[in-house]
Design a protein around this motif. Structure first.
Motif, PDB file in Angstrom:
ATOM      1  N   TYR A 158      -6.634 -36.213  -0.072  1.00 29.89           N
ATOM      2  CA  TYR A 158      -7.679 -37.207  -0.310  1.00 29.89           C
ATOM      3  C   TYR A 158      -7.801 -37.467  -1.797  1.00 29.89           C
ATOM      4  CZ  TYR A 158     -10.465 -32.992  -1.222  1.00 29.89           C
ATOM      5  OH  TYR A 158     -10.913 -31.796  -1.697  1.00 29.89           O
ATOM      6  N   THR A 201      -4.557 -43.081  -3.127  1.00 30.93           N
ATOM      7  CA  THR A 201      -5.990 -43.378  -3.320  1.00 30.93           C
ATOM      8  C   THR A 201      -6.497 -44.552  -2.498  1.00 30.93           C
ATOM      9  OG1 THR A 201      -5.733 -44.970  -5.139  1.00 30.93           O
ATOM     10  CG2 THR A 201      -5.782 -42.615  -5.726  1.00 30.93           C
ATOM     11  N   TRP A 217      -6.547 -30.246  -7.992  1.00 31.22           N
ATOM     12  CA  TRP A 217      -6.748 -31.632  -8.369  1.00 31.22           C
ATOM     13  C   TRP A 217      -5.563 -32.099  -9.202  1.00 31.22           C
ATOM     14  CZ3 TRP A 217     -10.018 -34.325  -5.831  1.00 31.22           C
ATOM     15  CH2 TRP A 217     -11.224 -33.780  -5.391  1.00 31.22           C
ATOM     16  N   GLU A 252     -10.796 -38.690  -4.920  1.00 35.23           N
ATOM     17  CA  GLU A 252     -12.235 -38.662  -5.180  1.00 35.23           C
ATOM     18  C   GLU A 252     -12.507 -39.010  -6.637  1.00 35.23           C
ATOM     19  OE1 GLU A 252     -15.360 -35.026  -5.112  1.00 35.23           O
ATOM     20  OE2 GLU A 252     -14.201 -35.329  -3.270  1.00 35.23           O
ATOM     21  N   TRP A 253     -13.611 -39.726  -6.857  1.00 33.25           N
ATOM     22  CA  TRP A 253     -14.068 -39.991  -8.221  1.00 33.25           C
ATOM     23  C   TRP A 253     -14.877 -38.785  -8.685  1.00 33.25           C
ATOM     24  CZ3 TRP A 253     -12.453 -44.007 -11.027  1.00 33.25           C
ATOM     25  CH2 TRP A 253     -11.947 -45.124 -10.375  1.00 33.25           C
TER      26      TRP A 253
END
Length: 147
Positions: free
Chosen positions: A117, A63, A38, A119-120
């Motif tokens: 990708y 994003t 991440w 992601e929250w």
């Protein structure tokens, strides 16, 4: 060491935390240097753009969101040795801005890049491998909130 004896990489990142304390993270696929993990939306500043333009561009590419920047949260740097594919040592300077989503929709626009990708993720639920810039940014954010 004199600045002509090493390379400098300037990078900029966005820390985007929503009202429910979810942070927007990107999945770095490890195709550059390092392991998959991440990270924050952001990356290298191109020669012909400002630091702020780079953050906005990178956030959109990685994003799918348009962002507006606020204040810088942190400046972090580190150094690394010369390597076979990089004959001079290097210094990385990274600037993190607080940012807010103002448009777009979640979905990576980058094709063939290092981000798979976005992601929250709840700030309190961060698990798995992550780049140190995530921890640098969150520490600065928490410090700012504590004031």
């Amino acid at each position: 060491m004199h600045f002509t004896e090493y390379h400098t990489r300037l990078a900029a990142y966005a820390l985007i935390v929503d009202d429910t304390e979810r942070v927007l993270l990107t999945w770095y696929n490890g195709s550059g240097r390092g392991e998959a993990c991440w990270s924050l939306p952001g990356g290298g500043v191109e020669y012909d753009e400002t630091v702020e333009e780079a953050v906005v561009r990178e956030a959109l590419e990685e994003t799918g969101y348009d962002v507006v920047l606020h204040e810088p949260l942190a400046v972090h740097s580190f150094t690394g040795p010369a390597e076979p594919d990089r004959p001079l040592p290097f210094k990385s300077v990274r600037i993190v801005y607080r940012a807010t989503v103002v448009g777009g929709s979640l979905g990576t626009l980058e094709v063939g890049g290092t981000t798979d990708y976005a992601e929250w993720v709840a700030v309190d639920d961060l698990e798995g491998p992550r780049a140190d810039i995530v921890d640098v940014a969150l520490a600065a954010w928490r410090g700012q909130r504590a004031r």
